[in-house]
Design an enzyme around this catalytic site. Sequence first.
Site, short mmCIF file in Angstrom:
data_model
loop_
_atom_site.label_atom_id
_atom_site.label_comp_id
_atom_site.label_asym_id
_atom_site.label_seq_id
_atom_site.Cartn_x
_atom_site.Cartn_y
_atom_site.Cartn_z
N CYS A 1 101.20 63.04 64.90
CA CYS A 1 102.62 62.80 64.62
C CYS A 1 103.48 63.85 65.33
O CYS A 1 103.05 64.97 65.56
CB CYS A 1 102.86 62.87 63.11
SG CYS A 1 104.57 62.50 62.64
N ASP B 1 105.88 65.34 64.10
CA ASP B 1 106.34 66.30 63.10
C ASP B 1 106.11 67.74 63.56
O ASP B 1 104.99 68.10 63.96
CB ASP B 1 105.58 66.03 61.78
CG ASP B 1 106.20 66.76 60.60
OD1 ASP B 1 106.32 67.99 60.65
OD2 ASP B 1 106.56 66.09 59.62
N ARG C 1 105.65 70.32 62.05
CA ARG C 1 104.72 71.11 61.23
C ARG C 1 103.26 70.81 61.55
O ARG C 1 102.36 71.38 60.94
CB ARG C 1 104.98 70.82 59.74
CG ARG C 1 106.36 71.24 59.29
CD ARG C 1 106.70 70.62 57.95
NE ARG C 1 106.82 69.17 58.04
CZ ARG C 1 107.11 68.37 57.00
NH1 ARG C 1 107.31 68.89 55.82
NH2 ARG C 1 107.20 67.06 57.16
N HIS D 1 99.22 62.93 58.75
CA HIS D 1 99.44 64.05 57.81
C HIS D 1 100.11 63.53 56.56
O HIS D 1 100.88 62.58 56.58
CB HIS D 1 100.27 65.17 58.47
CG HIS D 1 101.68 64.78 58.78
ND1 HIS D 1 102.76 65.16 58.01
CD2 HIS D 1 102.20 64.04 59.79
CE1 HIS D 1 103.87 64.67 58.53
NE2 HIS D 1 103.57 63.98 59.61
N CYS E 1 104.29 62.48 55.52
CA CYS E 1 104.87 62.07 56.81
C CYS E 1 106.20 61.33 56.59
O CYS E 1 106.25 60.34 55.85
CB CYS E 1 103.87 61.19 57.56
SG CYS E 1 104.47 60.64 59.17
CO CO Z 1 104.75 62.51 60.43
#
Ligand code: CO
Length: 193
Positions: free
Chosen positions: A42, A44, A46, A98, A101
């Site tokens: 992803c 993302d 993080r 994750h 999400c």
């Molecule tokens: Co995500």
Amino acid sequence: MKTLNHLFESNLAWARKIKEQDPEFFTRLSKIQNPEYLWIGCSDSRVPANQITNLDPGEIFVHRNIANVIVHTDLNSLSVIQYAVDVLNIKHIIVCGHYGCGGIKAALEDQQHGLIDNWLRHIKDVIRFNSDQFEGLDQDQKLDLLCELNVKEQVNNVTNTTIVQNALKQGKEISVHGWIYNIANGILKDLKT
Ligand code: CO
């Protein structure tokens, strides 16, 4: 336009530190990349592939998009997989989702967010394919389950690409792994897909 000087400064500090530890590091990497793994994860902020696997530059080939979705007509992700399999001869493809999400959460809601809703449509399909599993769950449980089911679905999508299918027919050893990352404790889990 304002320049981001602090990022250039931290880049210099990073490059210097690596050169101190291993003076030939960048010279060696500039000649060849020979990663063993393809990471599909992803976008993302993080979930940075290299950091959470503690791998150095050169060790992992990375593709990231919102909610780690592999769409059969997406030339971007297909090109990454094709290059990784046919040219880099990568043997392990890791699809890593994750928990928590945002893309998956948005797919569970009815609210519109713009163009992204067309991308998230693929995740809404994952809910439809597995609707019986969601009965009786609260919203948090649904989110955790969908994060996991989406990884499994995308593992299937990667495996069913002509790229992976043809490579397997040619006798290449390729494994497609489904993993999930917990942003709350930094731990990866193999979903054994
Ligand atoms: Co995500």
